[in-house]
Scaffold this active site. Structure first.
Site, PDB file in Angstrom:
ATOM      1  N   LYS A 112      65.152  51.779  52.182  1.00 45.80           N
ATOM      2  CA  LYS A 112      64.239  51.054  52.657  1.00 45.80           C
ATOM      3  C   LYS A 112      63.897  50.114  54.034  1.00 45.80           C
ATOM      4  CE  LYS A 112      62.792  48.778  48.314  1.00 45.80           C
ATOM      5  NZ  LYS A 112      64.458  49.997  47.374  1.00 45.80           N
TER       6      LYS A 112
HETATM    7  C1  LIG Z   1      63.870  51.110  46.450  1.00 44.79           C
HETATM    8  C2  LIG Z   1      64.425  51.785  45.737  1.00 44.79           C
HETATM    9  C3  LIG Z   1      64.754  53.096  45.205  1.00 44.79           C
HETATM   10  C4  LIG Z   1      63.046  53.194  44.899  1.00 44.79           C
HETATM   11  O1  LIG Z   1      62.077  53.922  45.876  1.00 44.79           O
HETATM   12  P1  LIG Z   1      60.721  53.538  45.480  1.00 44.79           P
HETATM   13  O2  LIG Z   1      59.589  54.115  46.745  1.00 44.79           O
HETATM   14  O3  LIG Z   1      60.342  52.383  44.674  1.00 44.79           O
HETATM   15  O4  LIG Z   1      59.825  54.831  44.162  1.00 44.79           O
HETATM   16  C5  LIG Z   1      65.077  54.010  44.975  1.00 44.79           C
HETATM   17  N1  LIG Z   1      66.581  53.473  45.131  1.00 44.79           N
HETATM   18  C6  LIG Z   1      67.183  52.367  46.400  1.00 44.79           C
HETATM   19  C7  LIG Z   1      68.746  52.784  46.920  1.00 44.79           C
HETATM   20  C8  LIG Z   1      65.780  51.703  46.578  1.00 44.79           C
HETATM   21  O5  LIG Z   1      66.414  50.293  47.351  1.00 44.79           O
END
Ligand SMILES: *Cc1c(COP(=O)(O)O)cnc(C)c1O
Length: 463
Positions: A112
């Site tokens: 993120k």
């Molecule tokens: C947010 C997140 C996901 C999922 O990602 P999306 O874009 O919501 O599909 C997977 N792994 C981790 C570690 C995350 O923080």
């Protein structure tokens, strides 16, 4: 470049407007009216360039007149300067034809950061131009909140308040939110669950006087600018393993569908992607939908890959918009059914379109744990539980001679308990944040009460 809503009833916006607005007024999600495309020569020219240069070339066609070339380059440079790896998104090989794209070298150790860091910089630029201030309020079960705090800490035109459920986030996650010392950062530990945090946030957005007075803004995963930032690493990874001269497949551990939808955009731009594989944990609404044609809510089952524990996958609406031939009225009707009946059936034509674009797989808790154990023995890679879900499904979809790239979405040290349970090894934090447990914490305990929360935000925000 203009942006339209997936439900077809909201004003058409510029990139900057769509970014600051987040959710469209008709409840839909913003998408670009047209997708810019790259020729094979343009894609080939990306191979070996610094991550920041690829980011600029991929993102610039989407920002239209909102930012100049120089502004976007500056924002990208600042966004990724704090990453702990010069490649930003390095690729390692797990097996013949199977690669792991490490997206966890950012300041909070999860993918993120790639999106949040750049939107922090872009928000600041856009607000400074207009002489505006905003208040960002977010609700988090862990990863999003820390990424937002890291992205917005110290920015002049933004105050950031993050609500997390008291006692229900991991210690690493909590400390990432409570140790930044900047005065514009406020970590709020709410007496309640993650759902309570989300509900109070929704209440604030629906309280229009408050919303307008503080300039309330959100940065959740439906923000188009976040999706766009994630398109970049599909290009760096694909060109590293031979695109555009050969095809490439990707497997993506998925929750809210933001990350994998970025892969779809890369494909639409001309990147030769063969398979786009959705990997889910036991919260498998997406896998069930592709398998059965019915999209059905089913409650959240807490798992060892908690960042994928979702009941509704919010960005999936964007995939439906394409599958339904960009028919906003049809999407609006489905979303209405979802709200009133808890599910809907995808039409035959749309289901076929989805199956042409995506494949899917589901991984149980035991299989997740087993994959962490086995992958360490086989390749020496210590996986976080989310990445393990991806690797399990990715390995099952390797089809020579097309290389498979699986996205590793978090660093194992972010989920030390699950990793230790599977391997006996407690993963340590990278040296640059090894003092996280010694830093002073700053947190305000808050009741699960809208009026009290609004009063606190009013008082603390800089005017
Ligand atoms: C947010 C997140 C996901 C999922 O990602 P999306 O874009 O919501 O599909 C997977 N792994 C981790 C570690 C995350 O923080």
């Amino acid at each position: 470049m203009r942006y339209i809503s997936t439900r077809g009833q909201a004003p058409v916006l510029t990139f900057g407007e769509a970014m600051l607005t987040g959710l469209a007024r008709d409840g839909g999600l913003y998408v670009p009216q047209t997708i810019p495309s790259f020729s094979a020569e343009e894609i080939a020219a990306l191979a070996g360039l610094p991550y920041e240069e690829v980011a600029f070339r991929v993102m610039f066609p989407f920002v239209g007149e909102t930012f100049t070339e120089e502004e976007l380059r500056g924002a990208i440079a600042r966004a990724y300067a704090g990453f702990g790896h010069l490649a930003r998104a390095p690729l390692v090989q797990l097996d013949a034809g199977h690669f792991l794209l490490e997206l966890f070298h950012g300041p909070t150790l999860a993918f993120k950061d790639f999106a949040m860091q750049i939107i922090g910089q872009l928000f600041q630029l856009a607000l400074a131009k207009e002489g505006k201030r905003i208040t960002i309020v977010g609700a988090t079960s862990g990863d999003t909140g820390s990424a937002a705090i890291e992205a917005f800490r110290g920015l002049d035109n933004v105050d950031v308040f993050i609500l997390f459920p008291h006692g229900r986030v991991s210690e690493v996650q909590r400390r990432q939110m409570t140790t930044p010392a900047e005065e514009n950062v406020h970590a709020l530990a709410l007496d309640g669950t993650f759902d309570d945090c989300q509900n109070r946030l929704k209440d604030m957005f629906n309280h229009f006087d408050f919303r307008d007075e503080v300039g309330l803004a959100g940065v959740n995963s439906i923000n188009w600018a976040r999706v766009l930032a994630q398109v970049v690493y599909y290009f760096t990874a694909a060109t590293a393993v031979g695109a555009p001269h050969r095809k490439v497949s990707f497997t993506v551990p998925t929750g809210n569908f933001g990350d994998i939808f970025a892969g779809f955009i890369a494909k639409e731009m001309g990147l030769p992607i063969e398979q786009l594989v959705i990997a889910t944990n036991q919260n498998d609404i997406l896998h069930r939908c592709l398998t059965t044609g019915r999209y059905e809510m089913d409650g959240v089952k807490p798992s060892i890959s908690p960042s994928m524990d979702i009941q509704i996958s919010s960005n999936f609406e964007r995939a439906l918009f394409w599958a339904y031939g960009k028919d906003g009225a049809a999407v609006a009707q489905l979303m209405d059914e979802l709200k009133t009946k808890g599910g809907f059936a995808v039409s035959q034509g749309a289901l076929q379109a989805l199956r042409e674009t995506y494949v899917s797989g589901r991984v149980s808790e035991e299989e997740t744990s087993q994959t962490i154990t086995e992958e360490l023995k086989r390749s020496g890679e210590l996986l976080c539980p989310h990445s393990a879900v991806g690797v399990r499904v990715g390995a099952a979809h390797v089809a020579a001679p097309v290389p498979m790239v699986t996205l590793a979405t978090a660093h194992p040290a972010k989920f030390p308990d699950a990793v230790e349970a599977a391997t006996g090894i407690r993963p340590g934090l990278p040296p640059r944040m090894a003092d996280l447990f010694e830093r002073a914490e700053r947190v305000t305990r808050v009741p699960n009460d809208l009026a009290a929360l609004e009063a606190l935000i009013q008082e603390r925000r800089r005017k």
